[in-house]
Write a protein that holds these residues in place. Structure first.
Motif, mmCIF file in Angstrom:
data_model
loop_
_atom_site.group_PDB
_atom_site.id
_atom_site.type_symbol
_atom_site.label_atom_id
_atom_site.label_comp_id
_atom_site.label_asym_id
_atom_site.label_seq_id
_atom_site.Cartn_x
_atom_site.Cartn_y
_atom_site.Cartn_z
ATOM 1 N N LEU A 174 40.705 35.761 106.132
ATOM 2 C CA LEU A 174 40.909 37.173 106.430
ATOM 3 C C LEU A 174 41.408 37.932 105.206
ATOM 4 C CD1 LEU A 174 42.535 36.788 109.950
ATOM 5 C CD2 LEU A 174 40.517 38.176 109.493
ATOM 6 N N ARG A 175 42.280 37.305 104.443
ATOM 7 C CA ARG A 175 42.857 38.016 103.302
ATOM 8 C C ARG A 175 41.912 38.096 102.107
ATOM 9 N NH1 ARG A 175 44.777 32.857 102.191
ATOM 10 N NH2 ARG A 175 44.958 32.311 99.982
ATOM 11 N N GLY A 176 40.872 37.261 102.090
ATOM 12 C CA GLY A 176 40.017 37.204 100.923
ATOM 13 C C GLY A 176 38.659 37.861 101.054
ATOM 14 N N VAL A 177 38.176 38.060 102.286
ATOM 15 C CA VAL A 177 36.794 38.542 102.432
ATOM 16 C C VAL A 177 36.624 39.974 101.930
ATOM 17 C CG1 VAL A 177 36.129 36.975 104.284
ATOM 18 C CG2 VAL A 177 37.246 39.149 104.855
ATOM 19 N N PHE B 211 47.283 44.252 109.955
ATOM 20 C CA PHE B 211 47.393 43.415 111.156
ATOM 21 C C PHE B 211 48.689 43.802 111.855
ATOM 22 C CE2 PHE B 211 47.362 39.951 114.013
ATOM 23 C CZ PHE B 211 46.103 39.374 113.970
ATOM 24 N N PRO B 212 48.647 44.109 113.139
ATOM 25 C CA PRO B 212 49.826 44.635 113.830
ATOM 26 C C PRO B 212 50.928 43.600 114.031
ATOM 27 C CG PRO B 212 48.069 44.230 115.395
ATOM 28 C CD PRO B 212 47.474 44.013 114.034
ATOM 29 N N ASP C 41 55.688 38.613 109.295
ATOM 30 C CA ASP C 41 56.003 37.221 108.963
ATOM 31 C C ASP C 41 55.581 36.236 110.047
ATOM 32 O OD1 ASP C 41 57.159 37.721 106.460
ATOM 33 O OD2 ASP C 41 59.030 38.352 107.398
ATOM 34 N N ARG C 42 55.060 36.734 111.151
ATOM 35 C CA ARG C 42 54.644 35.819 112.215
ATOM 36 C C ARG C 42 53.248 35.281 111.931
ATOM 37 N NH1 ARG C 42 51.241 38.208 116.021
ATOM 38 N NH2 ARG C 42 50.736 40.369 115.512
ATOM 39 N N TYR C 43 52.874 34.238 112.645
ATOM 40 C CA TYR C 43 51.567 33.606 112.482
ATOM 41 C C TYR C 43 50.725 33.904 113.722
ATOM 42 C CZ TYR C 43 53.931 31.339 108.652
ATOM 43 O OH TYR C 43 54.632 31.124 107.488
ATOM 44 N N PRO C 44 49.740 34.803 113.598
ATOM 45 C CA PRO C 44 48.973 35.256 114.768
ATOM 46 C C PRO C 44 48.179 34.136 115.434
ATOM 47 C CG PRO C 44 48.702 36.763 112.925
ATOM 48 C CD PRO C 44 49.381 35.536 112.387
ATOM 49 N N THR C 45 47.922 34.331 116.714
ATOM 50 C CA THR C 45 47.130 33.387 117.502
ATOM 51 C C THR C 45 45.652 33.766 117.448
ATOM 52 O OG1 THR C 45 47.305 34.690 119.533
ATOM 53 C CG2 THR C 45 49.072 33.092 119.082
ATOM 54 N N ARG C 46 44.832 32.877 117.971
ATOM 55 C CA ARG C 46 43.390 33.133 118.024
ATOM 56 C C ARG C 46 43.087 34.438 118.733
ATOM 57 N NH1 ARG C 46 40.046 30.184 122.548
ATOM 58 N NH2 ARG C 46 41.336 31.693 123.650
ATOM 59 N N ASP C 47 43.675 34.633 119.922
ATOM 60 C CA ASP C 47 43.356 35.815 120.706
ATOM 61 C C ASP C 47 43.822 37.089 120.016
ATOM 62 O OD1 ASP C 47 42.203 34.205 122.584
ATOM 63 O OD2 ASP C 47 43.886 34.261 123.986
ATOM 64 N N GLU C 48 44.920 37.022 119.286
ATOM 65 C CA GLU C 48 45.378 38.191 118.542
ATOM 66 C C GLU C 48 44.387 38.550 117.435
ATOM 67 O OE1 GLU C 48 50.133 38.417 118.492
ATOM 68 O OE2 GLU C 48 49.337 36.536 117.685
ATOM 69 N N THR D 165 46.432 28.702 115.844
ATOM 70 C CA THR D 165 47.362 29.644 115.221
ATOM 71 C C THR D 165 47.043 29.728 113.741
ATOM 72 O OG1 THR D 165 49.105 29.065 116.806
ATOM 73 C CG2 THR D 165 49.793 30.166 114.792
ATOM 74 N N LEU D 166 47.034 30.936 113.204
ATOM 75 C CA LEU D 166 46.749 31.101 111.786
ATOM 76 C C LEU D 166 47.794 30.392 110.933
ATOM 77 C CD1 LEU D 166 45.680 34.838 111.288
ATOM 78 C CD2 LEU D 166 44.251 32.824 111.574
ATOM 79 N N PHE D 167 47.365 29.939 109.774
ATOM 80 C CA PHE D 167 48.293 29.360 108.813
ATOM 81 C C PHE D 167 48.688 30.382 107.753
ATOM 82 C CE2 PHE D 167 46.781 25.588 110.827
ATOM 83 C CZ PHE D 167 47.821 24.688 110.731
ATOM 84 N N SER D 168 48.240 31.615 107.935
ATOM 85 C CA SER D 168 48.666 32.703 107.064
ATOM 86 C C SER D 168 49.409 33.729 107.907
ATOM 87 C CB SER D 168 47.466 33.362 106.379
ATOM 88 O OG SER D 168 46.542 33.841 107.338
ATOM 89 N N PRO D 169 50.520 34.287 107.403
ATOM 90 C CA PRO D 169 51.270 35.296 108.159
ATOM 91 C C PRO D 169 50.436 36.557 108.372
ATOM 92 C CG PRO D 169 52.543 34.470 106.277
ATOM 93 C CD PRO D 169 51.139 34.001 106.099
ATOM 94 N N ALA D 170 50.845 37.360 109.326
ATOM 95 C CA ALA D 170 50.114 38.577 109.645
ATOM 96 C C ALA D 170 49.964 39.491 108.436
ATOM 97 C CB ALA D 170 50.817 39.321 110.777
#
Length: 349
Positions: free
Chosen positions: A330-333, A66-67, A71-78, A51-56
């Motif tokens: 994801l937020r920095g690249v 990101f859909p 405020d949720r924390y997306p999963t790998r598959d998401e 699970t991501l440690f950064s919110p969507a």
């Protein structure tokens, strides 16, 4: 030989963000070469429960939110689904099953060769293949005689295969904590670290840590060298510490060596162990750049902020602390991709 304005190596988050921004920076035809059969970089290979440690809301690439609930924390598959949907919206030519084996400067352009013999040329190349293909495995004394299993977190998927075992997870970062927390339910598990785990609150003062990083500008370039020296820490909203306590997952000082039956702890105590899982991170690896003139004697790229300092027309996106604390996220690249593209455009126009 096929020609392009820009060749991007890797179709994970870094490569896709770069491809999305390339037209804005004067690269009309971008070719993306991905070694795997499918898009998404290393994400499809991570353990199932990641699970991501950064919110969507802080996990989007340029031009596509990101859909879902921000405020949720997306999963790998998401994340995998998001990256593949993102790729379908790009104008870049993306080729899968195209493992790059060499990148060589020829005149005022770069010659890129794939493992299957295909050749490509471009005035600029960006290496965005990341480091997840090169897991760091420390030298463990006694490993040759250890009868149990040693694997890296890169090869871990689910806890079921370890049910009833005695497992030691090496590492004190996010992945180590997540893996140990779920293993604790099915196996006798210990976290082995060289120093106590540094716990960081996920939501200090009611705001996610990434909100604070963004609004205080603590993840921008001028302090990246300071942030590199911060001890490894784990972000937690309380659930992982609770899980470790609930399943009696303890933390011990790193063991001194492996034996045939198990390990020897730092205090000399011997214990039988079935499996050691190394959550010890990754190291930069760019084998296809051997001979390009950009790698130093240790195989590390010589660059400044992602721009090669020894050869023209070559850049990097997605390396840890490349320009900031968030360079590998994801937020920095996207921010780094824009920086590198702008400077490569100036070099090659």
């Amino acid at each position: 030989m096929e020609h392009a304005d820009l060749i991007v190596i890797g179709a994970g988050q870094s490569g896709l963000a770069t491809a999305a921004l390339a037209p804005r920076h004067g690269f009309a035809r971008t070719l993306v070469l991905e070694a795997d059969e499918a898009l998404g970089g290393a994400w499809p290979r991570y353990y199932d429960s990641l699970t991501l440690f950064s919110p969507a809301r802080y996990s989007s690439l340029p031009g596509m939110r990101f859909p879902g609930d921000g405020d949720r924390y997306p999963t790998r598959d998401e994340v995998v689904d998001y990256l593949r949907a993102y790729a379908h919206g790009l104008t870049a030519d993306i080729r899968t099953s195209a493992m790059v084996v060499s990148v060589i400067r020829e005149g005022d352009a770069w010659s890129v060769r794939a493992q299957d013999g295909r050749e490509f040329a471009a005035r600029a190349v960006i290496a965005a293949s990341g480091d997840y293909g090169s897991p760091y495995v420390p030298d463990l004394s006694g490993r040759a005689e250890f009868a149990g299993r040693v694997l890296h977190a890169a090869d871990y998927r689910t806890p079921g295969a370890f049910a009833g075992q005695r497992v030691v997870v090496v590492g004190g970062g996010n992945s180590a904590v997540q893996i140990a927390a779920e293993l604790g339910e099915v196996a006798a598990t210990t976290l082995a670290t060289r120093r106590p785990i540094g716990w960081l609150p996920q939501r200090p003062l009611g705001r996610d840590l990434h909100w604070w990083l963004r609004h205080t500008r603590l993840d921008i370039a001028p302090i990246r060298r300071l942030l590199e020296k911060v001890p490894v820490s784990a972000l937690d909203d309380g659930r992982y510490r609770a899980a470790l306590n609930r399943y009696h997952v303890d933390r011990r000082e790193m063991f001194s060596r492996l034996t045939a039956e198990g390990i020897v702890w730092a205090d000399g105590t011997k214990e039988a162990v079935d499996t050691v899982i190394l959550a010890t991170g990754y190291r930069p690896s760019f084998p296809y750049l051997t001979g390009s003139g950009v790698l130093d004697a240790d195989g590390r790229p010589q660059h400044h902020g992602g721009i090669a300092t020894t050869v023209p027309g070559l850049g990097f996106v997605g390396m840890e602390f490349q320009r900031s604390f968030s360079s590998k996220t994801l937020r920095g690249v996207g921010r780094d991709a824009a920086h590198v593209l702008d400077r490569l455009r100036r070099q090659t126009r």
